[in-house]
Design an enzyme around this catalytic site. Sequence first.
Site, PDB file in Angstrom:
ATOM      1  N   HIS A  63      -6.398  27.367  31.473  1.00  0.00           N
ATOM      2  CA  HIS A  63      -6.664  27.711  30.083  1.00  0.00           C
ATOM      3  C   HIS A  63      -7.643  26.699  29.494  1.00  0.00           C
ATOM      4  O   HIS A  63      -7.682  25.540  29.906  1.00  0.00           O
ATOM      5  CB  HIS A  63      -5.369  27.682  29.261  1.00  0.00           C
ATOM      6  CG  HIS A  63      -4.448  28.794  29.606  1.00  0.00           C
ATOM      7  ND1 HIS A  63      -3.521  28.697  30.612  1.00  0.00           N
ATOM      8  CD2 HIS A  63      -4.322  30.034  29.081  1.00  0.00           C
ATOM      9  CE1 HIS A  63      -2.850  29.839  30.697  1.00  0.00           C
ATOM     10  NE2 HIS A  63      -3.317  30.664  29.780  1.00  0.00           N
ATOM     11  N   ASP A 114     -21.417   8.997  44.469  1.00  0.00           N
ATOM     12  CA  ASP A 114     -22.810   9.447  44.426  1.00  0.00           C
ATOM     13  C   ASP A 114     -23.758   8.309  44.052  1.00  0.00           C
ATOM     14  O   ASP A 114     -24.850   8.191  44.604  1.00  0.00           O
ATOM     15  CB  ASP A 114     -22.968  10.596  43.421  1.00  0.00           C
ATOM     16  CG  ASP A 114     -24.417  10.999  43.267  1.00  0.00           C
ATOM     17  OD1 ASP A 114     -25.010  11.497  44.247  1.00  0.00           O
ATOM     18  OD2 ASP A 114     -24.975  10.784  42.168  1.00  0.00           O
TER      19      ASP A 114
END
Length: 160
Positions: A63, A114
Amino acid sequence: MIDISEKKIVTRFAKARGRIALSEKSIEAIREGTVKKGDVIECAKIAGTLAVKRIHEIIPYCHQVPTESIEFNFSILDKSRAIECTCEVKALHKTGVEMEALLGVEIALITIWDMVKYMEKDENGQYPDTRMDEIKVVEKTKGSSCRLDDQSKLDHISST
């Protein structure tokens, strides 16, 4: 998607934690602020926050939860050559925020990876020592046991 229409709006809190193991070289570069891509911890906070806010676009049956607060904390664990990330999410809603906290941690950690991957690769381009682990929900509360300080917000929502 689960029907939550009959549930009451209550305060929600979740805290998740995880770690990323890195090389000594990467840990030192993060500590000294010399990583080529910039401020690793600040970038990880931003990426994690964006992930929490957009979880409903990533996980099909989550949700959309309007968050009241998203907080990140990072600790460098010298002994284990790791960075620990904690994400706390608070909301006034009908459903919990533990998935949001988990995703926040995961995206923050993968952002760290990263940003330092050029220092983590071995001569074959592999990551022999880099790993994310210990990712888990460490606390979840709802209702009166929750940590949301501004009860007036809940009272206002409940009366409308």
